[in-house]
Each structure stands twice: as structure tokens, then as C-alpha cells.
Design an enzyme around this catalytic site. Structure first.
Site, PDB file in Angstrom:
ATOM      1  N   GLY A   1      -5.179 -12.613  -4.219  1.00 30.10           N
ATOM      2  CA  GLY A   1      -4.258 -11.515  -3.924  1.00 30.10           C
ATOM      3  C   GLY A   1      -2.908 -11.715  -4.589  1.00 30.10           C
ATOM      4  O   GLY A   1      -1.897 -11.174  -4.153  1.00 30.10           O
TER       5      GLY A   1
ATOM      6  N   ASP B   1       1.819  -4.066  -9.359  1.00 29.48           N
ATOM      7  CA  ASP B   1       1.534  -5.403  -9.884  1.00 29.48           C
ATOM      8  C   ASP B   1       1.898  -5.517 -11.359  1.00 29.48           C
ATOM      9  O   ASP B   1       2.516  -6.496 -11.796  1.00 29.48           O
ATOM     10  CB  ASP B   1       0.047  -5.742  -9.697  1.00 29.48           C
ATOM     11  CG  ASP B   1      -0.389  -5.614  -8.250  1.00 29.48           C
ATOM     12  OD1 ASP B   1       0.490  -5.590  -7.367  1.00 29.48           O
ATOM     13  OD2 ASP B   1      -1.601  -5.519  -8.002  1.00 29.48           O
TER      14      ASP B   1
ATOM     15  N   HIS C   1       0.829  -1.210   0.000  1.00 34.68           N
ATOM     16  CA  HIS C   1       0.000   0.000   0.000  1.00 34.68           C
ATOM     17  C   HIS C   1       0.861   1.256   0.000  1.00 34.68           C
ATOM     18  O   HIS C   1       0.543   2.229   0.679  1.00 34.68           O
ATOM     19  CB  HIS C   1      -0.970   0.008   1.199  1.00 34.68           C
ATOM     20  CG  HIS C   1      -2.224  -0.779   0.927  1.00 34.68           C
ATOM     21  ND1 HIS C   1      -3.262  -0.283   0.187  1.00 34.68           N
ATOM     22  CD2 HIS C   1      -2.581  -2.023   1.300  1.00 34.68           C
ATOM     23  CE1 HIS C   1      -4.231  -1.197   0.116  1.00 34.68           C
ATOM     24  NE2 HIS C   1      -3.832  -2.268   0.780  1.00 34.68           N
TER      25      HIS C   1
HETATM   26  C1  GLA Z   1      -3.189  -4.145  -4.978  1.00 35.12           C
HETATM   27  C2  GLA Z   1      -2.929  -3.052  -6.005  1.00 35.12           C
HETATM   28  C3  GLA Z   1      -1.462  -2.593  -5.967  1.00 35.12           C
HETATM   29  C4  GLA Z   1      -1.004  -2.283  -4.548  1.00 35.12           C
HETATM   30  C5  GLA Z   1      -1.397  -3.405  -3.588  1.00 35.12           C
HETATM   31  C6  GLA Z   1      -1.108  -3.046  -2.151  1.00 35.12           C
HETATM   32  O1  GLA Z   1      -2.499  -5.314  -5.336  1.00 35.12           O
HETATM   33  O2  GLA Z   1      -3.225  -3.508  -7.299  1.00 35.12           O
HETATM   34  O3  GLA Z   1      -1.281  -1.490  -6.808  1.00 35.12           O
HETATM   35  O4  GLA Z   1      -1.483  -1.038  -4.120  1.00 35.12           O
HETATM   36  O5  GLA Z   1      -2.779  -3.723  -3.689  1.00 35.12           O
HETATM   37  O6  GLA Z   1       0.264  -2.921  -1.955  1.00 35.12           O
END
Ligand code: GLA
Length: 381
Positions: free
Chosen positions: A118, A166, A32
């Protein structure tokens, strides 16, 4: 012929012009903070999404997936704009839109990144399509440009205000290394992550929990950081130290203050983890991973009972460190364990979940793997 090419031919009556693939990810640390222009340290996992694509002269975009073989989604290229029809297909359409493509396409995808765990199955899908189109249409875009384009697809087409972590790691991941990514300018450094050599394993625990309010919760965290930055007169959390934050505390609401405290402290934990990895100090890496989880749980409030339980039990089973990964409110946790403790940890977590009446967790492991790639069929002949 690869199996996706074969299936593509059966479906569309001709071979694909390009095949491509892109991985999911786990994030070692730096959670985050991508949308706060911080540093993150994810790596690409072995699980990936494959795409097979060809151009189509009739101006239609047809999309199918191995998992839903009997149905082909179809839309005119002129209707590919935000607000269009589509369910999961919007991740593909968003990429086509953000790359500014104006011709018809036939697309088949197949993936083994578990959805909802996730592990960024959405970024894997976006990036597989993006690198395929980049190669097929000779767009000549760099990884950084593709990362920005795929993030735009998710932000403006799918409607999820995600950061850039990501997509970046799915595109730029390297075998054997975690990717230190500066989310301000997308510069990178490969940080070797040789857990196996140290007798360790990174266990990925999919809690199978998916809580409601995920998107709203994510957007709320993001805007708390943005309003804290505005009130303190800086561009983003990246520009703050913990000392600055203490000095400016009275200008912030209680919520803004703790959200900012997570962001600022997490950025320094990422840099400390890089130092610990460079000196092979996995005990310190584990301690920083633990601190990250505690901060996400207490200050950022994005954990949930299943993630907290997985982390606690992994720690009691001897993990050097354990924490939730990704956006939170469900999904996966990671635990850095001695190889000989892994089996016991899995059993202990499974038992604890069953005792609490939680869904049965799933376990994975992965060494850092390669980022996205594409292969033009013409190059095969
Ligand atoms: C999700 C979002 C990323 C990042 C994470 C938390 O995976 O797609 O951009 O913010 O949450 O680190």
C-alpha cells in the site's frame, strides 16, 4: 557509474541514455477522495524505484528488472496497446503507450518500494519510467501532465481505476514537506511536516495482509461516490457539504449515503489537518488521523481485521493518531508516535498479530523525501 547503469550495460551491451528515479508514498490524510476531486495530503517516502533507459533502433521494447535479472520481456512497439501481453511490465508499457512513444526502447528497473504494502510501488514504477522518457525524448511535459499520463496508464492499460494522488506525489513530493494536492486542478502547496523536531516519528506498519476483491472493492467505492454525486446533481463529492448531504439523504441508497459521508468529511479533515500542522498542533493532527481511520472503517468499509488491529494497538501504545493508508483491504497503516514510544508500539503490534495468527508485520519509517528526477547520461560527460 551508478550500479543500475552498470547492470544495464551488462544486460544490453551499452550504457543507458538516461537514469531516473521515483518514490513511493504514504498518505498522511485524505483517503479515497482523490477520485472525488478532493484534497489529499501525502508525502513521498525514501523508498524508490530506479530506471535506466535507452532508445533501440529495432522497434522492440525490452524490459527487465534487477529482481528478475535473467529474463528480458520483449514486445514490438506497434503491439504496445491495452490488452497486450505482460504482467508487471504493463505498468511500464502503459506509460509508453500513454506518452504516445513510437520507437523501440531498452529499459531496466530496480526498486525498493515494498510491493503490495500500500505504499504505491506501482506509481513509483510508472513515474520513474515517465520522467526518464520525458527527459530522454525531450517531451517537455510538466509534472501535472506526467501525473495525468501515468494515471491514464494505470486506468486504461493496467485496468485499475485509481485516482491521481499516488502519481502526483511521486512526481511532485518535496523533502521535509507533505504535499497538499487539490485533485480537481492538481494545484499544490508544500506543508512542512517536521515530526522529528517535535520528538515524533511516523511509524509505517505493513500488515502483510492482501485481501481478495481489492480491485472490485475499489471500483465499487468509486462508483458509489459517482452515483451519489449524480443523484444530488453535483459534479463530485468536492461540491458537497455535510449539510447538503443531510438534505439530500433520501435521494441516496443507504450505502451511497455512508460512502458520501466519508468522502465529504474526509475532505474537511484534510483542510483541518493542514491548519493543525501550520500551528504545530500534533495532538490535533493525531485526532484527525484517528477520525479518518474510523470513517474509512465504518462508512467506507475499506479496512480489514489486520489494519484495525494495528491501529488499535498503536493507539493503546500511546499513538497520537493511527490509521490505515492507501486503497485498504490490507497494506499499511501509519501511527504518529512519540519517539520514546515507538519500540514499545512495534513490540505490542507484533505480539498482537502473533496472538491473532496474522502474518508478522513489517515496520518502516520515512521522513518526507524528494519526488521523481531524471539524469541524461550526456549531461554527465
Ligand atoms: C490507491 C489509489 C489512489 C487513492 C488511494 C486511496 O492508492 O491508487 O488513487 O485512491 O488508493 O486514497
Amino acid at each position: 557509474m551508478s550500479s543500475i547503469s552498470h547492470e544495464f550495460q551488462t544486460l544490453f551491451g551499452h550504457l543507458p541514455e538516461v537514469t531516473s528515479e521515483a518514490p513511493g508514498r504514504v498518505n498522511l490524510i485524505g483517503e479515497h477522495i482523490d477520485y472525488s476531486e478532493g484534497f489529499v495530503l501525502p508525502f513521498a517516502i525514501a523508498n524508490r524505484t530506479h530506471a535506466a533507459i535507452s532508445r533501440s533502433a529495432d522497434g522492440l521494447v525490452r524490459i527487465s528488472s534487477h529482481q528478475r535479472r535473467n529474463s528480458i520481456f520483449s514486445i514490438s512497439i506497434t503491439d504496445v496497446k491495452p490488452g497486450s501481453k505482460g504482467d508487471w511490465e504493463k505498468y511500464v508499457l502503459g506509460v509508453i503507450w500513454s506518452l504516445g512513444i513510437t520507437e523501440g526502447l531498452n529499459i531496466l528497473v530496480d526498486g525498493n518500494v515494498p510491493a503490495g504494502a500500500g505504499l504505491s510501488s506501482s506509481a513509483a514504477l510508472e513515474c520513474a519510467v515517465a520522467v526518464g522518457l520525458n527527459a530522454l525524448l525531450g517531451l517537455g511535459l510538466s509534472d501535472k501532465e506526467l501525473a495525468r499520463a501515468t494515471q491514464r496508464a494505470e486506468n486504461d492499460y493496467v485496468g485499475m481505476p485509481c485516482g491521481i494522488m499516488d502519481q502526483s506525489v511521486s512526481l511532485m513530493g518535496k523533502v521535509g514537506s507533505a504535499l497538499l494536492l487539490d485533485c480537481r486542478d492538481l494545484s499544490t502547496e508544500s506543508i512542512p511536516f517536521n515530526v522529528a523536531d517535535a520528538g515524533l516519528e511516523l511509524l509505517i506498519i505493513d500488515t502483510q495482509a492482501h485481501h481478495a476483491l481489492v480491485d472490485g472493492g475499489y471500483a465499487e467505492r468509486r462508483s458509489a461516490c459517482e452515483s451519489a454525486a449524480a443523484k444530488l446533481g453535483v459534479k463530485s463529492m468536492r461540491d458537497l457539504t455535510l449539510e447538503d448531504l443531510m438534505v439530500g439523504k433520501d435521494k441516496l441508497s443507504a450505502i451511497e449515503f455512508i460512502r458520501a459521508r466519508h468522502a465529504v468529511s474526509e475532505i474537511s479533515r484534510v483542510l483541518a489537518t493542514v491548519q493543525a500542522l501550520k500551528s504545530g498542533d500534533f495532538t490535533q493532527v493525531g485526532a484527525l488521523i484517528n477520525q479518518s481511520h474510523n470513517s474509512l472503517r465504518d462508512d467506507y468499509a475499506v479496512s480489514c481485521p489486520e489494519l484495525d488491529l494495528a491501529v488499535e494497538v498503536a493507539r493503546s501504545a500511546g499513538a497520537l493518531g493511527a490509521r490505515m493508508v492507501g486503497g485498504g483491504f490490507g497494506g499499511s497503516a501509519i501511527a504518529l508516535l512519540r519517539v520514546e514510544d515507538v519500540e514499545m508500539a512495534r513490540t505490542a503490534i507484533t505480539d498482537a498479530f502473533s496472538k491473532e495468527g496474522f502474518k508478522k508485520p513489517r515496520f518502516f519509517t520515512s521522513l518526507p523525501s524528494a519526488g521523481a528526477s531524471a539524469l541524461l547520461s550526456s549531461k554527465l560527460q
